[in-house]
Design a protein around this motif. Structure first.
Motif, short mmCIF file in Angstrom:
data_model
loop_
_atom_site.label_atom_id
_atom_site.label_comp_id
_atom_site.label_asym_id
_atom_site.label_seq_id
_atom_site.Cartn_x
_atom_site.Cartn_y
_atom_site.Cartn_z
N ASP A 121 -18.32 1.94 -3.05
CA ASP A 121 -17.72 2.40 -4.21
C ASP A 121 -16.40 2.06 -4.56
OD1 ASP A 121 -17.07 4.03 -6.43
OD2 ASP A 121 -18.44 5.75 -5.64
N LEU A 122 -16.28 1.28 -5.73
CA LEU A 122 -14.61 0.84 -6.12
C LEU A 122 -13.74 1.84 -6.11
CD1 LEU A 122 -15.73 -2.24 -8.41
CD2 LEU A 122 -15.22 -2.34 -5.71
N THR A 123 -14.21 2.98 -6.35
CA THR A 123 -13.23 4.35 -6.55
C THR A 123 -12.70 4.78 -5.49
OG1 THR A 123 -14.92 5.98 -6.78
CG2 THR A 123 -14.53 4.69 -8.85
N ASP A 124 -13.19 4.23 -4.27
CA ASP A 124 -13.08 4.89 -2.86
C ASP A 124 -12.10 3.81 -2.18
OD1 ASP A 124 -14.31 7.07 -3.27
OD2 ASP A 124 -16.31 6.41 -2.34
N GLY A 125 -11.89 2.72 -2.82
CA GLY A 125 -11.10 1.76 -2.35
C GLY A 125 -11.87 0.72 -1.60
N LEU A 126 -11.02 -0.49 -1.12
CA LEU A 126 -11.83 -1.64 -0.73
C LEU A 126 -11.69 -1.46 0.70
CD1 LEU A 126 -10.18 -4.41 -3.22
CD2 LEU A 126 -12.53 -3.16 -3.31
N PRO A 127 -13.10 -1.88 1.35
CA PRO A 127 -13.34 -1.92 2.75
C PRO A 127 -12.79 -3.17 3.50
CG PRO A 127 -15.31 -2.36 1.70
CD PRO A 127 -14.45 -2.12 0.64
N PHE A 128 -11.89 -3.70 3.09
CA PHE A 128 -11.11 -5.05 3.59
C PHE A 128 -9.78 -4.77 4.11
CE2 PHE A 128 -14.33 -5.99 0.20
CZ PHE A 128 -15.09 -6.65 0.94
N ALA A 129 -9.26 -5.68 5.27
CA ALA A 129 -8.05 -5.41 5.86
C ALA A 129 -6.97 -5.99 4.94
CB ALA A 129 -7.98 -6.18 7.18
N ASP A 130 -5.84 -5.51 5.02
CA ASP A 130 -4.54 -5.98 4.43
C ASP A 130 -4.40 -7.61 4.41
OD1 ASP A 130 -4.08 -3.36 4.33
OD2 ASP A 130 -2.24 -3.36 5.35
N ARG A 131 -4.30 -8.16 3.27
CA ARG A 131 -3.82 -9.73 3.32
C ARG A 131 -4.90 -10.33 3.79
NH1 ARG A 131 2.62 -10.29 4.15
NH2 ARG A 131 3.26 -9.04 2.65
N SER A 132 -6.19 -10.12 3.42
CA SER A 132 -7.37 -10.69 4.07
C SER A 132 -8.12 -11.66 2.93
CB SER A 132 -8.43 -9.67 4.59
OG SER A 132 -8.82 -8.74 3.63
N ALA A 133 -7.59 -11.65 1.54
CA ALA A 133 -8.27 -12.25 0.48
C ALA A 133 -7.53 -13.19 -0.13
CB ALA A 133 -9.24 -11.41 -0.19
N ASP A 134 -7.87 -14.35 -0.30
CA ASP A 134 -7.34 -15.39 -1.23
C ASP A 134 -7.62 -15.26 -2.81
OD1 ASP A 134 -6.47 -17.57 0.82
OD2 ASP A 134 -8.50 -17.09 1.28
N ALA A 135 -8.45 -14.64 -3.14
CA ALA A 135 -8.60 -14.36 -4.41
C ALA A 135 -9.66 -13.08 -4.54
CB ALA A 135 -9.20 -15.48 -5.33
N ILE A 136 -9.31 -12.30 -5.68
CA ILE A 136 -10.20 -11.32 -6.11
C ILE A 136 -10.76 -11.38 -7.53
CG2 ILE A 136 -10.37 -8.67 -6.27
CD1 ILE A 136 -8.53 -8.37 -4.21
N PHE A 137 -12.07 -11.39 -7.80
CA PHE A 137 -12.46 -11.56 -9.19
C PHE A 137 -12.77 -9.86 -9.66
CE2 PHE A 137 -13.14 -15.75 -8.35
CZ PHE A 137 -12.95 -16.40 -9.55
N ALA A 138 -12.26 -9.37 -10.61
CA ALA A 138 -12.56 -8.05 -11.22
C ALA A 138 -13.07 -8.39 -12.65
CB ALA A 138 -11.51 -7.17 -11.27
N VAL A 139 -14.19 -8.74 -12.86
CA VAL A 139 -14.68 -9.41 -14.32
C VAL A 139 -15.83 -8.29 -14.54
CG1 VAL A 139 -16.29 -11.05 -15.21
CG2 VAL A 139 -14.61 -11.80 -13.48
#
Length: 241
Positions: A121-139
């Motif tokens: 659930d995006l309202t509960d935060g993202l289940p990923f570590a700090d500085r772990s993604a190169d890009a994020i799409f919020a389309v």
């Protein structure tokens, strides 16, 4: 229909012609700009959005390619799935449902679907570590959230220092923005400016690109470190009032 306060969305024929024009312009840029000589990048356009692929040496080279292509008139956003230093990028696709922007992306959604790899659930935060993604799409995501700023802050946390958040939402004056009853927020290009530097928030973004085609608002945002300088007035004037 009369369009108030902005241009009507481009028709399919005009957009196709614009994509061809932009493709030719980028090919000229790659062929004749000494700064890009030998750069192994593929570029295609779809609806004014540049899609980058290929292999680049490092993040600085990718930033240079993005910056130069983003300066071309008519470019609405610069999206990429480029290997940097031989490494495949880690890209999150928020609210992906059945369709991801690029098939290898990591689809994140609260409901199961063919394009969902991680249920959250995006309202509960993202289940990923700090500085772990190169890009994020919020389309077509932010307009569905009453308070989307906590999610934007989470994207800031999860992105690597040279990462990019890609935002795409309906423009507030386009009929589709209000025709969908699940839309609870309205966005404008000026909203992107407000996200980049919020009063009282230590989290800031550098707008690599922002635009509107008369139907949708686009924003390519890079996270800024606490002491990192933000954009100057000349850069901001390209996109914002």
């Amino acid at each position: 229909m009369t369009w108030i306060g902005g241009a009507a969305p481009h028709g399919g024929r005009r957009m196709g012609a614009l994509d061809r024009h932009l493709t030719e312009s980028v090919h000229d840029l790659l062929a004749h700009d000494d700064r890009l000589r030998g750069v192994a990048v593929d570029v295609r356009f779809d609806g004014g959005v540049a899609h980058l692929g290929g292999d680049l040496r490092d993040g600085k080279e990718l930033l240079l390619v993005r910056r130069l292509i983003g300066r071309l008139a008519g470019v609405l956003a610069v999206w990429s799935r480029v290997r940097v230093g031989g490494r495949e990028p880690v890209i999150l696709d928020l609210g992906s449902g059945e369709i991801k922007q690029y098939p290898p992306n990591i689809g994140v959604d609260r409901r199961p679907a063919t394009g969902v790899d991680v249920r959250a659930d995006l309202t509960d935060g993202l289940p990923f570590a700090d500085r772990s993604a190169d890009a994020i799409f919020a389309v077509h995501v932010l307009e569905h959230l009453i308070d989307y700023l906590p999610l934007v802050d989470e994207c800031h946390r999860v992105l690597r220092p040279d990462g990019v958040l890609h935002v795409l939402s309906p423009w507030w004056r386009y009929v589709n923005a209000v025709a969908d009853p699940t839309h609870v927020r309205l966005l404008d290009v000026q909203t992107i400016k407000g996200i980049c530097a919020r009063p009282g928030s230590p989290l800031r973004w550098y707008p690599l690109h922002a635009g509107c085609d008369g139907a949708s608002v686009f924003g390519d945002l890079a996270p800024l470190a606490e002491q990192e300088p933000g954009p100057d007035d000349a850069h901001l004037a390209r996109f914002f009032d």
